[in-house]
Scaffold this active site. Sequence first.
Site, PDB file in Angstrom:
ATOM      1  N   HIS A   1       0.837  -1.211   0.000  1.00 25.23           N
ATOM      2  CA  HIS A   1       0.000   0.000   0.000  1.00 25.23           C
ATOM      3  C   HIS A   1       0.867   1.254   0.000  1.00 25.23           C
ATOM      4  O   HIS A   1       1.198   1.807   1.041  1.00 25.23           O
ATOM      5  CB  HIS A   1      -0.903  -0.002   1.230  1.00 25.23           C
TER       6      HIS A   1
ATOM      7  N   ASN B   1      -4.848   5.979  -7.617  1.00 26.83           N
ATOM      8  CA  ASN B   1      -5.498   7.302  -7.605  1.00 26.83           C
ATOM      9  C   ASN B   1      -4.480   8.384  -7.940  1.00 26.83           C
ATOM     10  O   ASN B   1      -4.132   9.240  -7.127  1.00 26.83           O
ATOM     11  CB  ASN B   1      -6.174   7.579  -6.257  1.00 26.83           C
TER      12      ASN B   1
ATOM     13  N   HIS C   1     -10.781   0.445   0.013  1.00 29.30           N
ATOM     14  CA  HIS C   1     -10.797   1.560   0.964  1.00 29.30           C
ATOM     15  C   HIS C   1     -12.233   1.680   1.435  1.00 29.30           C
ATOM     16  O   HIS C   1     -13.103   2.163   0.706  1.00 29.30           O
ATOM     17  CB  HIS C   1     -10.328   2.846   0.290  1.00 29.30           C
TER      18      HIS C   1
ATOM     19  N   ASP D   1       0.736   2.749   3.836  1.00 26.46           N
ATOM     20  CA  ASP D   1      -0.092   3.790   3.215  1.00 26.46           C
ATOM     21  C   ASP D   1       0.746   5.057   3.014  1.00 26.46           C
ATOM     22  O   ASP D   1       0.334   6.163   3.341  1.00 26.46           O
ATOM     23  CB  ASP D   1      -1.337   4.097   4.051  1.00 26.46           C
TER      24      ASP D   1
ATOM     25  N   HIS E   1       2.844  14.304   0.506  1.00 28.22           N
ATOM     26  CA  HIS E   1       2.295  15.592   0.082  1.00 28.22           C
ATOM     27  C   HIS E   1       3.324  16.661   0.386  1.00 28.22           C
ATOM     28  O   HIS E   1       4.322  16.419   1.087  1.00 28.22           O
ATOM     29  CB  HIS E   1       1.008  15.912   0.848  1.00 28.22           C
TER      30      HIS E   1
END
Length: 448
Positions: free
Chosen positions: A61, A95, A181, A310, A314
């Site tokens: 992930h 995504n 999810h 995960d 950013h």
Amino acid sequence: MIVDSVLTNAKAYLKGQITDCCIAIEEGKIQKIGKETNMPQADEKTDLHNLLVLPGLIDEHVHLRDEGRAYKEDFASGTAAAAAGGFTTVLDMPNNEPVTMSVQSLRNRMQLAQRRLLVNVGFYSEFPKTFPEIKEVVSGGAVGFKLFMGNQTGGVNVDDDSALKEALKEVAGQKVPVAVHAEDRTMLAANEAKLKKAQKTAPADYLRAHTEEVELKAVQRVLKLIEGTDVQLHFCHISTKGALEAIAGAKKASKAVTCEVTPNHLMLSSDDLQRYGSLVIMAPPLRDRLQVEALWRGLEDGAVDTLGSDHAPHTLEEKMASSVWDVKAGIPGLEVTLPLILTMVRKRRLTLNQVVSLLAEKPAEIYGLTDRGRLEAGKAADLTIIDYNCQFKIEAAKFKTKAKFSPYNGWEVNGKVAKTIVNGTVVYEDGEIIAKGSVGGIVRGGTR
């Protein structure tokens, strides 16, 4: 026979126990494991001085970004972070910008990545727009599909039960998993709208939108949708006791269901919002201590199958928006997962056997990575080599990822990655990336 290299004086995790041995490597594969007297001659010998050798870790992930979001992370920086964290294989979520959801978008992503990978990478796809494309995407190499239930990301209407069921049936025939999810989009949207109308914008308000019920409802819904199919579901980042119990019930009913927990939901709680604020906004959010303890019990009793970082890089500016609804969810995780978990081994909350299962054996099994996940002759020479006795402080400024921030910055941890070997080549050593050029390969699904 002269092999490429032999690692001597290793303490390797073999068949559930630590064994003093040597490891011979030839053409990217483990050629032999045994005593030094039984090793072949080698072009190169490396004395590991009794460092701990684990099978190369697998993180199922991660968000490697690149393409339209390369300013946050790219394949070079993301796989460098993976190597620094001891991961030799990572699976990239779809995504992206553009969303990976067709044969062409998958092919484009693979072509962009293939000469820049420091570790092995597999790629998820979102559901494509038409059902026949599902088989084509798997044939193109996708390791699985991702179902985002909290928003509309792919080509199948996430609110349409019949369309979702048909998509799940189609995937079942392709022998790849669907990673879920689990957050109910309708309930989540209603909660957010109510809070925004009341001008609630603080980090704590994010938790009021992403409630425990939002997760549980989505889990229950998709478990009902797979009835009558043999599709393999893998629930991502489960964060609540209720959801874990629902998944455990599905397992007892012999459904092909597994689940993941992140280190964040084990090491942090909603109490940490007061300390870290919007920095620790993630989806699903951090939960209270009762939920955290339920996840730890899930690890203890085997209800939890894998740990996934995960990894969600950013910019710091994106994490510090004044309104929580503008904050980007997620934090970098590849470089902190292993030391955080090994520290919990030191504290006797986990065993080394569990760590290897959660971070290597089980991910390989779920995703059909048959040549990885264990130290055995004939398997890929992916090795995570650890100085288990090393105590150090996490320094986010030294991360290889572009996202050089972390709530764990300054934490004292045990167990440092000394070397990461990918396909027989040393990629990371003593804090630095030393590989010249691309070492990692693209791993493909649908091969069982």
